[in-house]
Design a protein around this motif. Structure first.
Motif, short mmCIF file in Angstrom:
data_model
loop_
_atom_site.label_atom_id
_atom_site.label_comp_id
_atom_site.label_asym_id
_atom_site.label_seq_id
_atom_site.Cartn_x
_atom_site.Cartn_y
_atom_site.Cartn_z
N GLU A 11 -9.56 30.89 -11.35
CA GLU A 11 -10.01 29.79 -10.50
C GLU A 11 -8.95 28.69 -10.43
O GLU A 11 -8.66 28.15 -9.36
CB GLU A 11 -11.32 29.23 -11.08
N LEU A 12 -8.36 28.37 -11.59
CA LEU A 12 -7.31 27.36 -11.64
C LEU A 12 -6.09 27.80 -10.84
O LEU A 12 -5.49 27.00 -10.11
CB LEU A 12 -6.92 27.08 -13.10
N ALA A 13 -5.73 29.06 -10.95
CA ALA A 13 -4.58 29.57 -10.19
C ALA A 13 -4.85 29.47 -8.70
O ALA A 13 -3.96 29.09 -7.92
CB ALA A 13 -4.29 31.02 -10.59
N ALA A 14 -6.08 29.77 -8.28
CA ALA A 14 -6.43 29.66 -6.86
C ALA A 14 -6.36 28.20 -6.40
O ALA A 14 -5.86 27.91 -5.30
CB ALA A 14 -7.82 30.23 -6.62
N GLU A 15 -6.85 27.29 -7.23
CA GLU A 15 -6.80 25.86 -6.90
C GLU A 15 -5.36 25.37 -6.81
O GLU A 15 -5.02 24.59 -5.92
CB GLU A 15 -7.57 25.04 -7.95
N ARG A 16 -4.52 25.83 -7.71
CA ARG A 16 -3.10 25.43 -7.67
C ARG A 16 -2.43 25.97 -6.41
O ARG A 16 -1.60 25.27 -5.81
CB ARG A 16 -2.39 25.93 -8.92
N ALA A 17 -2.76 27.19 -6.03
CA ALA A 17 -2.18 27.77 -4.82
C ALA A 17 -2.63 26.98 -3.59
O ALA A 17 -1.83 26.69 -2.69
CB ALA A 17 -2.58 29.23 -4.68
N ALA A 18 -3.91 26.60 -3.57
CA ALA A 18 -4.42 25.81 -2.45
C ALA A 18 -3.74 24.45 -2.41
O ALA A 18 -3.38 23.95 -1.33
CB ALA A 18 -5.94 25.65 -2.57
N LYS A 19 -3.53 23.86 -3.58
CA LYS A 19 -2.86 22.55 -3.65
C LYS A 19 -1.42 22.67 -3.14
O LYS A 19 -0.95 21.82 -2.38
CB LYS A 19 -2.86 22.03 -5.09
N ALA A 20 -0.74 23.72 -3.54
CA ALA A 20 0.64 23.93 -3.10
C ALA A 20 0.70 24.11 -1.58
O ALA A 20 1.59 23.57 -0.92
CB ALA A 20 1.25 25.15 -3.81
N THR A 21 -0.26 24.83 -1.05
CA THR A 21 -0.32 25.02 0.41
C THR A 21 -0.53 23.68 1.11
O THR A 21 0.14 23.37 2.11
CB THR A 21 -1.46 25.99 0.77
N LEU A 22 -1.45 22.87 0.60
CA LEU A 22 -1.71 21.55 1.21
C LEU A 22 -0.50 20.63 1.09
O LEU A 22 -0.18 19.88 2.03
CB LEU A 22 -2.94 20.91 0.56
N GLU A 23 0.18 20.68 -0.05
CA GLU A 23 1.38 19.86 -0.23
C GLU A 23 2.48 20.28 0.74
O GLU A 23 3.18 19.43 1.33
CB GLU A 23 1.88 19.92 -1.67
N ALA A 24 2.63 21.58 0.94
CA ALA A 24 3.63 22.08 1.90
C ALA A 24 3.27 21.64 3.31
O ALA A 24 4.14 21.22 4.09
CB ALA A 24 3.73 23.60 1.81
N GLU A 25 2.00 21.70 3.64
CA GLU A 25 1.55 21.28 4.97
C GLU A 25 1.78 19.78 5.16
O GLU A 25 2.24 19.35 6.23
CB GLU A 25 0.07 21.62 5.15
N CYS A 26 1.48 18.98 4.13
CA CYS A 26 1.73 17.53 4.21
C CYS A 26 3.21 17.24 4.38
O CYS A 26 3.60 16.38 5.18
CB CYS A 26 1.19 16.84 2.96
N SER A 27 4.03 17.96 3.66
CA SER A 27 5.47 17.77 3.77
C SER A 27 5.96 18.10 5.18
O SER A 27 6.78 17.37 5.76
CB SER A 27 6.19 18.64 2.73
N LEU A 28 5.45 19.19 5.72
CA LEU A 28 5.82 19.58 7.08
C LEU A 28 5.37 18.53 8.09
O LEU A 28 6.12 18.15 8.98
CB LEU A 28 5.20 20.94 7.42
N LEU A 29 4.16 18.02 7.93
CA LEU A 29 3.65 17.00 8.84
C LEU A 29 4.46 15.70 8.73
O LEU A 29 4.73 15.05 9.75
CB LEU A 29 2.17 16.73 8.58
N ARG A 30 4.86 15.35 7.52
CA ARG A 30 5.69 14.15 7.33
C ARG A 30 7.04 14.33 8.04
O ARG A 30 7.56 13.41 8.66
CB ARG A 30 5.90 13.86 5.85
N THR A 31 7.60 15.51 7.88
CA THR A 31 8.88 15.80 8.52
C THR A 31 8.74 15.72 10.04
O THR A 31 9.59 15.12 10.71
CB THR A 31 9.39 17.19 8.10
#
Length: 96
Positions: free
Chosen positions: A66-86
């Motif tokens: 469950e923690l690994a899935a949450e971390r993967a989801a967090k990483a995906t959201l962070e990548a999306e935020c970074s892309l949107l900021r760019t």
């Protein structure tokens, strides 16, 4: 001393010895039963603890997944935020 006297003396000496031996054997038997009960209880407790430990291991594995899935989801959201900021920065709407 005739045979009847010898038999009577043997009976008088033998009866207390037989009684003492019976009492000793009874005490040893009682001790063995008590020890058997203790060992049985110990084995039962050990089995119960092993089952609980197995359940806890399964829970830990589930929580790790469950923690690994949450971390993967967090990483995906962070990548999306970074892309949107760019993209926002490229359009002149804020700092990257």
């Amino acid at each position: 001393m005739d045979a009847a006297m010898v038999t009577a003396i043997a009976a008088l000496v033998g009866a207390p010895l037989a009684a003492a031996a019976a009492m000793y054997g009874s005490r040893q038997s009682g001790r063995a039963q008590r020890e058997g009960g203790v060992i049985g209880g110990y084995n039962s407790l050990t089995d119960q603890l092993q089952e609980e430990r197995g359940d806890l291991r399964q829970q830990v594995q589930d929580l790790r997944r469950e923690l690994a899935a949450e971390r993967a989801a967090k990483a995906t959201l962070e990548a999306e935020c970074s892309l949107l900021r760019t993209q926002l920065a490229a359009r002149g709407g804020g700092s990257p």
